[in-house]
Design an enzyme around this catalytic site. Structure first.
Site, PDB file in Angstrom:
ATOM      1  N   GLU A   1      -5.180  -4.973  10.938  1.00  0.00           N
ATOM      2  CA  GLU A   1      -4.097  -3.910  11.188  1.00  0.00           C
ATOM      3  C   GLU A   1      -4.456  -3.279  12.485  1.00  0.00           C
ATOM      4  OE1 GLU A   1      -2.483  -2.672   7.191  1.00  0.00           O
ATOM      5  OE2 GLU A   1      -4.164  -1.542   7.208  1.00  0.00           O
TER       6      GLU A   1
ATOM      7  N   GLU B   1      -6.490   4.776   7.977  1.00  0.00           N
ATOM      8  CA  GLU B   1      -6.420   6.064   7.571  1.00  0.00           C
ATOM      9  C   GLU B   1      -7.483   6.937   6.955  1.00  0.00           C
ATOM     10  OE1 GLU B   1      -2.744   5.581   5.719  1.00  0.00           O
ATOM     11  OE2 GLU B   1      -1.891   5.001   7.733  1.00  0.00           O
TER      12      GLU B   1
ATOM     13  N   HIS C   1      -9.449   1.193   5.307  1.00  0.00           N
ATOM     14  CA  HIS C   1      -7.991   1.198   5.935  1.00  0.00           C
ATOM     15  C   HIS C   1      -8.346   2.282   7.016  1.00  0.00           C
ATOM     16  CE1 HIS C   1      -4.087   2.434   6.753  1.00  0.00           C
ATOM     17  NE2 HIS C   1      -3.807   1.366   6.118  1.00  0.00           N
TER      18      HIS C   1
ATOM     19  N   GLY D   1       2.937   1.932  10.984  1.00  0.00           N
ATOM     20  CA  GLY D   1       3.979   3.039  10.988  1.00  0.00           C
ATOM     21  C   GLY D   1       4.629   3.492  12.017  1.00  0.00           C
TER      22      GLY D   1
ATOM     23  N   LYS E   1       0.103   4.447  -0.217  1.00  0.00           N
ATOM     24  CA  LYS E   1      -0.568   5.652   0.390  1.00  0.00           C
ATOM     25  C   LYS E   1      -0.332   6.652  -0.567  1.00  0.00           C
ATOM     26  CE  LYS E   1       0.197   3.312   4.783  1.00  0.00           C
ATOM     27  NZ  LYS E   1       0.343   3.413   6.314  1.00  0.00           N
TER      28      LYS E   1
ATOM     29  N   ASN F   1       1.019  -1.259  -0.020  1.00  0.00           N
ATOM     30  CA  ASN F   1       0.038  -0.059  -0.033  1.00  0.00           C
ATOM     31  C   ASN F   1       0.884   1.209  -0.056  1.00  0.00           C
ATOM     32  OD1 ASN F   1      -1.702   2.004   0.425  1.00  0.00           O
ATOM     33  ND2 ASN F   1      -2.348   1.540   2.593  1.00  0.00           N
TER      34      ASN F   1
HETATM   35  C1  PEP Z   1      -0.701   0.136   6.255  1.00  0.00           C
HETATM   36  O1  PEP Z   1      -1.168   1.434   6.513  1.00  0.00           O
HETATM   37  O2  PEP Z   1      -1.632  -0.737   5.632  1.00  0.00           O
HETATM   38  C2  PEP Z   1       0.413  -0.336   6.797  1.00  0.00           C
HETATM   39  C3  PEP Z   1       0.603  -1.440   7.117  1.00  0.00           C
HETATM   40  O3  PEP Z   1       1.569   0.518   7.089  1.00  0.00           O
HETATM   41  P1  PEP Z   1       3.097   0.236   7.816  1.00  0.00           P
HETATM   42  O4  PEP Z   1       3.550  -1.194   7.074  1.00  0.00           O
HETATM   43  O5  PEP Z   1       3.835   1.239   7.164  1.00  0.00           O
HETATM   44  O6  PEP Z   1       2.819   0.089   8.993  1.00  0.00           O
END
Ligand code: PEP
Length: 254
Positions: free
Chosen positions: A165, A95, A93, A171, A12, A10
């Site tokens: 997640e 976010e 997601h 992150g 982003k 992803n």
């Molecule tokens: C995400 O936002 O889907 C994600 C898993 O980010 P990261 O791997 O950077 O934690």
């Protein structure tokens, strides 16, 4: 029968055309790692260019609108994504939920739009740290999915993936313990079987996401009921993303 591990990057809001070389490198290496299904979700502006580069990997989007067309300035529909070459869309997601106030009901409507457009779905769920500390992570995530997921789906095994997640792991460099991941994925599996039946719900891939890196990927991918990974930061360079893909191939071989 278990499906291949599914490793999805992803990007982003990262990436201009200069990043197409990373997508190309990922695609060419993925051709040698056929034990793993590899996909990228670049920003909208790169879906078509990545689709044109990709011979092996799947290309998808990070969101879509729940309607097919209309007066929605700045939005994009699932039909448009499919037209640009997307094969799947990530929905719900954290976010999107946090920055754009997306509710479970809206995520469900987006699932229906994506299904109508012929896209595969990756439906995200995950709890905040306070929720986990209060001991409510599992009930929160299952309630989120009960409303967000489509009520029925033919070929759910092929067309749907769920990404767990934990928000506090995204992150941050922190990951859930493998015991916590196994427990959560087990609860999600039970819901998938209840909704889609043993034959389909029993094989839908449940991805883990949250600071997955080449160094921790193997341990996570070996965990019970982990069918792949949704990767943010570590998907931005071919080198680190392919380290995770290689871990998936190792796990599949062992
Ligand atoms: C995400 O936002 O889907 C994600 C898993 O980010 P990261 O791997 O950077 O934690």
């Amino acid at each position: 029968m278990a499906l291949r591990p599914y490793i999805v990057g992803n990007w982003k809001m990262n990436g201009t055309r200069s990043m197409l070389s990373e997508a190309r490198s990922i695609d060419r290496s993925a051709q040698r790692l056929m034990k793993v299904e590899v996909a990228l979700a670049p920003p909208y502006t790169l879906i078509h260019p990545v689709h044109r580069e990709a011979e092996q990997i799947g290309v998808g989007a990070q969101d879509c609108h729940h309607e097919v067309e209309g007066a929605h300035t700045g939005d994009i529909s699932a039909t448009m994504l499919a037209d640009a070459g997307a094969k799947f869309v990530i929905l719900g997601h954290s976010e999107r939920r946090q920055n754009h106030g997306e509710t479970d009901e809206l995520v469900n409507a987006k699932c229906h739009a994506a299904i109508s457009a012929g896209l595969k779905l990756i439906v995200c769920c995950g709890e905040a740290e306070e929720t986990r500390n209060a001991g409510n992570a599992e009930s929160f995530v299952i309630a989120q999915l009960r409303t967000s997921l489509p009520e029925t789906l033919d070929d759910a095994a092929e067309r749907l993936a769920v990404a767990y997640e934990p928000i506090w792991a995204i992150g941050t460099g922190r990951t859930a313990t493998t015991d916590d991941i196994a427990a959560m994925h087990g609860a999600i599996r039970a819901l998938l079987i209840e909704r889609f039946g043993e034959e389909q719900g029993g094989v839908v891939r449940i991805l883990y996401g949250g600071s997955v890196k080449p160094e921790n990927a193997r341990e996570i991918l070996e965990t019970a009921d982990v069918g792949g990974a949704l990767v943010g930061g570590a998907s931005l360079t071919a080198e680190s993303f392919l380290g995770i893909v290689a871990a998936g191939a190792d796990v599949q071989e062992s």
